[in-house]
Design an enzyme around this catalytic site. Structure first.
Site, mmCIF file in Angstrom:
data_model
loop_
_atom_site.group_PDB
_atom_site.id
_atom_site.type_symbol
_atom_site.label_atom_id
_atom_site.label_comp_id
_atom_site.label_asym_id
_atom_site.label_seq_id
_atom_site.Cartn_x
_atom_site.Cartn_y
_atom_site.Cartn_z
ATOM 1 N N LYS A 9 -6.603 2.891 -15.988
ATOM 2 C CA LYS A 9 -5.145 2.859 -15.914
ATOM 3 C C LYS A 9 -4.474 3.212 -17.246
ATOM 4 O O LYS A 9 -3.387 3.810 -17.262
ATOM 5 C CB LYS A 9 -4.659 1.492 -15.438
ATOM 6 C CG LYS A 9 -4.997 1.204 -13.984
ATOM 7 C CD LYS A 9 -4.352 -0.080 -13.507
ATOM 8 C CE LYS A 9 -4.661 -0.344 -12.047
ATOM 9 N NZ LYS A 9 -3.923 -1.493 -11.508
ATOM 10 N N ASP A 34 2.377 -0.988 -9.534
ATOM 11 C CA ASP A 34 1.951 -2.393 -9.481
ATOM 12 C C ASP A 34 3.154 -3.318 -9.641
ATOM 13 O O ASP A 34 3.211 -4.397 -9.059
ATOM 14 C CB ASP A 34 0.939 -2.696 -10.593
ATOM 15 C CG ASP A 34 -0.445 -2.163 -10.298
ATOM 16 O OD1 ASP A 34 -0.766 -1.976 -9.109
ATOM 17 O OD2 ASP A 34 -1.205 -1.926 -11.250
ATOM 18 N N GLY A 78 -4.158 -14.948 -17.855
ATOM 19 C CA GLY A 78 -4.777 -13.660 -18.159
ATOM 20 C C GLY A 78 -3.809 -12.783 -18.929
ATOM 21 O O GLY A 78 -2.588 -12.975 -18.872
ATOM 22 N N GLY A 123 -3.866 -11.390 -3.234
ATOM 23 C CA GLY A 123 -3.555 -10.075 -3.773
ATOM 24 C C GLY A 123 -3.459 -8.945 -2.768
ATOM 25 O O GLY A 123 -3.054 -7.835 -3.136
#
Length: 286
Positions: free
Chosen positions: A66, A102, A126, A248
């Site tokens: 990415k 996203d 995270g 998710g």
């Protein structure tokens, strides 16, 4: 001419994007073939160059490319520029434009689940590429405070620093996962977003929890970015505690639907794509 598009990553055999994206193209009556492209790092630049050809719509980009793919774009959408990573490439007559869907995918998954982050106190568990996109998604939706907790405090601090330049008014904090104040930080959160791979099916952490769910407040909302399994250990723990939670898979489909619309300039058949994604996950035993 059959047009081609697909997902770039390594590995990608596990990806269900070809299933639900192809279902979307078929439902829309479009002559498009959606493929899985497993590339070694040395192959990435040459392959991206091939997406300039007339038969290529573009690509989705997943782990671990990415950030690397961004460097080969001719242009970037503002969201991708802020996030510093792309997950969608659009071929506009040989000009490659990079996007990050996203952000909108996560925002939509929260909205569909009934949670409004405006004014909320949020915790990100995270600090990797996924957390970076989610952080901007939450800042742009008006969170009051955002705490980034990561295994290594330095990485959490780096993300906090990158966010600070364009997030005036948001209380930003970063912590290492082993710091004494972590349970209290989670306890104070209206929204906790799990952005690591802990709990991913068939990984070294399959079946594990990223943190002690007893830290969650009784009215907190929990989001886990992992799509496989559909109900992660953290989501299960949240449900058992009577909390609202979302896994998710919706985000995965919604970000894919946003990419579909960029490639085709048509409304994505989201219901078809969601149904196919659920079917693919059921067949895999999740």
């Amino acid at each position: 001419m059959t047009l081609r598009v697909g997902v770039i990553g390594h590995p990608v055999a596990h990806s269900i994007s070809p299933r639900f994206q192809q279902a979307g193209f078929d439902a829309a009556g479009l002559d498009v073939s959606y493929e899985a492209w497993d590339l070694q790092p040395a192959e990435l630049e040459k392959f991206i160059t091939s997406l300039r050809q007339d038969d290529a719509l573009g690509a989705n980009v997943t782990i671990p490319y990415k950030e690397a793919a961004l460097r080969h774009m001719d242009g970037l959408h503002q969201t991708a520029r802020f996030v510093g990573a792309i997950n969608t490439i659009v071929n506009n007559n040989g000009h490659l434009q990079g996007y990050n869907t996203d952000v909108t995918g996560f925002q939509r998954s929260l909205s569909e689940a009934g949670f409004d982050p405006s004014g909320a106190r949020a915790v990100l568990w995270g600090a990797g590429g996924a957390a970076r996109a989610i952080a901007w998604a939450l800042i742009w939706r008006g969170v009051e405070a955002l705490t980034i907790i990561n295994r290594t405090a330095v990485r959490a601090g780096r993300l906090r620093h990158d966010l600070a330049s364009a997030s005036a008014g948001v209380q930003l904090r970063s912590m290492g996962a082993n710091e004494d104040g972590v349970p209290a930080a989670v306890q104070s959160a209206d929204l906790v977003v799990q952005c690591t791979s802990v709990g991913l099916r068939d990984s070294e952490t399959d079946g594990r929890l990223p943190f002690d769910p007893s830290w969650l407040r009784h009215d907190a909302f929990v989001a886990d970015l992992i799509a496989n399994p559909q109900e992660t250990p953290l989501v299960t723990a949240a449900f058992e505690a009577g909390l609202q939670a979302v896994g998710g898979l919706p985000m995965l489909v919604y970000q894919g639907a946003a990419a579909f619309e960029l490639w085709t300039e048509r409304e994505a058949p989201v219901d078809v794509m969601l149904a196919e994604a659920h079917a693919a996950m059921s067949e895999s035993g999740s």
